[in-house]
Structures are given as structure tokens and as C-alpha cells.
Design an enzyme around this catalytic site. Structure first.
Site, PDB file in Angstrom:
ATOM      1  N   LEU A  33       0.803  -1.221   0.000  1.00 42.38           N
ATOM      2  CA  LEU A  33       0.000   0.000   0.000  1.00 42.38           C
ATOM      3  C   LEU A  33       0.837   1.274   0.000  1.00 42.38           C
ATOM      4  O   LEU A  33       1.900   1.337   0.620  1.00 42.38           O
ATOM      5  CB  LEU A  33      -0.928   0.020   1.222  1.00 42.38           C
ATOM      6  CG  LEU A  33      -1.910  -1.142   1.345  1.00 42.38           C
ATOM      7  CD1 LEU A  33      -2.784  -0.962   2.588  1.00 42.38           C
ATOM      8  CD2 LEU A  33      -2.788  -1.266   0.103  1.00 42.38           C
ATOM      9  N   GLY A  36      -1.840   6.362  -2.604  1.00 35.33           N
ATOM     10  CA  GLY A  36      -2.915   6.217  -3.593  1.00 35.33           C
ATOM     11  C   GLY A  36      -3.991   5.283  -3.062  1.00 35.33           C
ATOM     12  O   GLY A  36      -5.187   5.614  -3.049  1.00 35.33           O
ATOM     13  N   HIS A  37      -3.554   4.103  -2.588  1.00 36.15           N
ATOM     14  CA  HIS A  37      -4.510   3.143  -2.010  1.00 36.15           C
ATOM     15  C   HIS A  37      -5.214   3.758  -0.797  1.00 36.15           C
ATOM     16  O   HIS A  37      -6.416   3.576  -0.605  1.00 36.15           O
ATOM     17  CB  HIS A  37      -3.783   1.886  -1.538  1.00 36.15           C
ATOM     18  CG  HIS A  37      -3.055   1.133  -2.603  1.00 36.15           C
ATOM     19  ND1 HIS A  37      -1.682   1.024  -2.622  1.00 36.15           N
ATOM     20  CD2 HIS A  37      -3.501   0.439  -3.674  1.00 36.15           C
ATOM     21  CE1 HIS A  37      -1.315   0.277  -3.658  1.00 36.15           C
ATOM     22  NE2 HIS A  37      -2.397  -0.081  -4.314  1.00 36.15           N
ATOM     23  N   GLN A  61      -4.620 -12.064 -13.447  1.00 37.20           N
ATOM     24  CA  GLN A  61      -4.464 -10.844 -14.243  1.00 37.20           C
ATOM     25  C   GLN A  61      -3.021 -10.580 -14.659  1.00 37.20           C
ATOM     26  O   GLN A  61      -2.720  -9.545 -15.246  1.00 37.20           O
ATOM     27  CB  GLN A  61      -5.040  -9.640 -13.499  1.00 37.20           C
ATOM     28  CG  GLN A  61      -4.253  -9.178 -12.294  1.00 37.20           C
ATOM     29  CD  GLN A  61      -5.027  -8.163 -11.477  1.00 37.20           C
ATOM     30  OE1 GLN A  61      -6.059  -8.464 -10.901  1.00 37.20           O
ATOM     31  NE2 GLN A  61      -4.531  -6.927 -11.431  1.00 37.20           N
ATOM     32  N   GLY A 147      -9.020   3.718  -8.430  1.00 35.67           N
ATOM     33  CA  GLY A 147      -8.190   4.877  -8.768  1.00 35.67           C
ATOM     34  C   GLY A 147      -8.211   5.179 -10.252  1.00 35.67           C
ATOM     35  O   GLY A 147      -8.137   4.269 -11.092  1.00 35.67           O
ATOM     36  N   SER A 185       2.776   4.165  -7.318  1.00 39.73           N
ATOM     37  CA  SER A 185       2.520   2.810  -7.794  1.00 39.73           C
ATOM     38  C   SER A 185       3.323   1.847  -6.942  1.00 39.73           C
ATOM     39  O   SER A 185       4.461   2.158  -6.550  1.00 39.73           O
ATOM     40  CB  SER A 185       2.948   2.681  -9.257  1.00 39.73           C
ATOM     41  OG  SER A 185       3.058   1.314  -9.611  1.00 39.73           O
ATOM     42  N   ARG A 187       4.728  -0.548  -8.034  1.00 42.02           N
ATOM     43  CA  ARG A 187       5.866  -0.967  -8.854  1.00 42.02           C
ATOM     44  C   ARG A 187       6.992   0.064  -8.851  1.00 42.02           C
ATOM     45  O   ARG A 187       8.079  -0.238  -9.353  1.00 42.02           O
ATOM     46  CB  ARG A 187       5.412  -1.235 -10.290  1.00 42.02           C
ATOM     47  CG  ARG A 187       4.520  -2.474 -10.399  1.00 42.02           C
ATOM     48  CD  ARG A 187       4.239  -2.862 -11.852  1.00 42.02           C
ATOM     49  NE  ARG A 187       3.650  -4.192 -11.953  1.00 42.02           N
ATOM     50  CZ  ARG A 187       2.348  -4.441 -12.109  1.00 42.02           C
ATOM     51  NH1 ARG A 187       1.486  -3.452 -12.187  1.00 42.02           N
ATOM     52  NH2 ARG A 187       1.909  -5.680 -12.188  1.00 42.02           N
TER      53      ARG A 187
HETATM   54  P1  AMP Z   1      -3.378  -2.012  -7.265  1.00 40.60           P
HETATM   55  O1  AMP Z   1      -2.990  -2.431  -5.878  1.00 40.60           O
HETATM   56  O2  AMP Z   1      -2.238  -1.484  -8.069  1.00 40.60           O
HETATM   57  O3  AMP Z   1      -4.182  -3.063  -7.974  1.00 40.60           O
HETATM   58  O4  AMP Z   1      -4.331  -0.785  -7.098  1.00 40.60           O
HETATM   59  C1  AMP Z   1      -5.490  -0.873  -6.299  1.00 40.60           C
HETATM   60  C2  AMP Z   1      -6.327   0.353  -6.492  1.00 40.60           C
HETATM   61  O5  AMP Z   1      -5.575   1.503  -6.125  1.00 40.60           O
HETATM   62  C3  AMP Z   1      -6.750   0.554  -7.946  1.00 40.60           C
HETATM   63  O6  AMP Z   1      -8.080   1.033  -7.983  1.00 40.60           O
HETATM   64  C4  AMP Z   1      -5.774   1.592  -8.431  1.00 40.60           C
HETATM   65  O7  AMP Z   1      -6.282   2.380  -9.489  1.00 40.60           O
HETATM   66  C5  AMP Z   1      -5.615   2.426  -7.182  1.00 40.60           C
HETATM   67  N1  AMP Z   1      -4.366   3.192  -7.258  1.00 40.60           N
HETATM   68  C6  AMP Z   1      -3.121   2.715  -7.473  1.00 40.60           C
HETATM   69  N2  AMP Z   1      -2.231   3.733  -7.539  1.00 40.60           N
HETATM   70  C7  AMP Z   1      -2.934   4.872  -7.381  1.00 40.60           C
HETATM   71  C8  AMP Z   1      -2.603   6.267  -7.364  1.00 40.60           C
HETATM   72  N3  AMP Z   1      -1.346   6.683  -7.535  1.00 40.60           N
HETATM   73  N4  AMP Z   1      -3.597   7.156  -7.173  1.00 40.60           N
HETATM   74  C9  AMP Z   1      -4.888   6.736  -7.021  1.00 40.60           C
HETATM   75  N5  AMP Z   1      -5.256   5.451  -7.020  1.00 40.60           N
HETATM   76  C10 AMP Z   1      -4.306   4.524  -7.205  1.00 40.60           C
END
Ligand code: AMP
Length: 281
Positions: A33, A36-37, A61, A147, A185, A187
Site C-alpha cells: 500500500l 494512492g490506495h 491478471q 483509482g 505505484s 511498482r
Molecule cells: P493495485 O494495488 O495497483 O491493484 O491498485 C489498487 C487500487 O488503487 C486501484 O483502484 C488503483 O487504481 C488504485 N491506485 C493505485 N495507484 C494509485 C494512485 N497513484 N492514485 C490513485 N489510485 C491509485
């Protein structure tokens, strides 16, 4: 905050909350996390009585040559962060809980998944749509928070809940960036310091595009060329795509005369980064 690993227990938890008359918001994530999360979690808590965050690195995925095995995982650290953002329960199932036998049923959202990341990552959105459908069926949230960083994912999920009459409201949330503009991110941890520095070109390029658009430019080619030249000035950047698409259909457009999405995917070293901005005439 509760940490729940089984479908039976998360269903029980949500059922109890509903009996108390509470609304439930779901934030699906793959963990590791960052802010963003956490912004999605805060939004969920602001709009719903109970915020559930799922943390599941979904094998379905990832492509065969992608980073499923080395994707960063850190449930303990995630739990601490999630709690600070007001999450009431984490649902972190092991893979065999979500896929006890080979999955034979899949959700394919046609049309919206052929362009952009769908073209570079065959099967990715099928994996996303399938796991999100499973999560919606397991948690049955009133609202789910996604996001805008993954703009194509937002459109795919919105379309899916409409087409399949899934009773959940999708809430898109703004992109959260590092202080210098790089979109957060999980990543980003893969980037070397030099890659991290050069990756800032993505944000600079998106800002330049917004400025051109603000000054009246409506040619998608002109804006894409500007974006490309800023990003390709960085020697480590390998552009996967730079596209301007209709925000609803996600198909390529040459004239920005309606709401459009400028979306980019760029590799730095082995790390593929995505970012985007919406252009609204
Ligand atoms: P993930 O863990 O990468 O699958 O992301 C989970 C959720 O967090 C998804 O809805 C992403 O779009 C959102 N998310 C990831 N990075 C960001 C960010 N920088 N800003 C806003 N939401 C994000």
C-alpha cells in the site's frame, strides 16, 4: 481492525454490519500500500459506514512473463497503514481460497479491453474483471472505490457492473502523486534511482500536453508528438504506448472535441509505468 482470510468470515462480518444498518464500501487492491490506495480507503470511509479493503495479488491478471512472483507483498505493513486510513476490515485471502479449483468461468468486457493496456497485456482485463466480480459477490458492497490511475480499469469495471446488473456503485478517485509528480505505484520500488529520475518525464509530458490543450490545441497527433518527444528524450524510456482515446469508448481519436483520455505506458528498465490525464474541451 480485523484481518480476515476466508470467504466465510468476510461474509459473516459484512452480514453483521448490515444487520446493524451499516453501509459497506470496498477498496480492491493488490497490497503493498501507498498513499494512492490509502486515499481510496479514506474516500470509502467518508462515503460508507464500513470500509473493507481487499488485498489479493490476483494471478489471473498477470501474463506469463509478468511480475506475479516478485510483486511486492507485505501484509503486516499494509495492515498498519490501512488502519491509519480508517479501514475496518482487510480481506486477504490466500490464492487457494479464491481459486480452490481451476477457474472455468471468466468475465470478458469486449470493446473496452482491446486498446491501451489491453493490447499490451492480453488477458489482463479478463483477470481483473473476473476477480472483481468474485470480490463483489463475496463482499456485496454498496460502493467500490477505484483509482483513476488505472483509467481503463475504471471504464471496464463501470461497464461490467452495468452490463451484468451488479448492484454496486463505482466511485472513481483521483490519481495520487509523489511530491515531484510521479504517480504512486506499488511498482515504483522496482526503479533504480536513475530510472526513478528519468520517469519524471512522464509527468512533465502530461503537464505539457495539458498546457497545449489549455491553449486550444485539439489535434491528438500534435499533442501525442509533444508527449513522445519529452518522454523519449530520456535514454532509459521505452514507450509502450501514447494514446488519446474517447473517454467513453476508449477508441483512438484524432480530434479532441469531447472528453478524451491521454494515456501512456512507458518502461524504464524492466518496470512498466502507466499514467494519464483527462482532456475535457
Ligand atoms: P493495485 O494495488 O495497483 O491493484 O491498485 C489498487 C487500487 O488503487 C486501484 O483502484 C488503483 O487504481 C488504485 N491506485 C493505485 N495507484 C494509485 C494512485 N497513484 N492514485 C490513485 N489510485 C491509485
Amino acid at each position: 481492525m480485523k484481518i480476515i482470510h476466508t470467504i466465510r468470515e468476510i461474509r459473516e462480518y459484512v452480514r453483521e454490519q448490515r444487520t446493524l444498518g451499516k453501509t459497506v464500501g470496498l477498496v480492491p487492491t493488490m497490497g503493498s500500500l501507498h498513499d494512492g490506495h490509502l486515499s481510496l480507503a479514506r474516500q470509502a470511509k467518508a462515503e460508507c459506514d464500513v470500509a473493507v479493503m481487499s488485498i489479493f495479488v490476483n494471478p489471473l491478471q498477470f501474463g506469463p512473463s509478468e511480475d506475479y512472483d516478485r510483486y511486492p507483498r507485505n501484509l503486516e505493513g499494509d495492515a498498519r497503514l490501512a488502519e491509519t486510513a480508517g479501514v475496518d476490515a482487510i480481506f486477504a485471502p490466500p490464492v487457494h481460497e479464491m481459486y480452490p479449483q481451476p477457474q472455468m468461468t471468466f468475465v470478458d468486457v469486449e470493446g473496452l479491453t482491446e486498446n491501451l493496456c489491453g493490447a499490451s497485456r492480453p488477458g489482463h482485463f479478463r483477470g481483473v474483471a473476473t476477480v472483481v466480480t468474485k470480490l463483489f459477490n463475496i463482499v456485496q458492497p454498496d460502493k467500490a472505490f477505484f483509482g483513476q490511475k488505472d483509467a481503463q480499469q475504471v471504464r471496464v469495471i463501470e461497464q461490467m457492473v452495468q452490463d451484468l446488473n451488479i448492484p454496486v456503485q463505482i466511485v472513481p478517485c483521483p490519481i495520487v502523486r509523489e511530491a515531484d509528480g510521479l504517480a504512486m505505484s506499488s511498482r515504483n520500488v522496482y526503479l533504480s534511482p536513475e530510472e526513478r529520475r528519468q520517469a519524471l518525464a512522464i509527468y512533465r509530458a502530461l503537464q505539457a500536453a495539458e498546457a497545449m490543450f489549455g491553449a486550444g490545441e485539439r489535434s491528438a497527433d500534435a499533442i501525442r508528438e509533444q508527449v513522445r518527444s519529452i518522454i523519449e528524450a530520456e535514454p532509459l524510456a521505452e514507450v509502450d504506448y501514447i494514446k488519446i482515446v474517447d473517454l467513453q469508448t476508449l477508441s483512438d481519436t484524432s480530434l479532441i472535441d469531447r472528453d478524451c483520455l491521454l494515456a501512456v505506458a512507458v518502461r524504464f528498465g524492466g518496470t512498466r509505468l502507466i499514467d494519464n490525464v483527462i482532456l475535457r474541451p
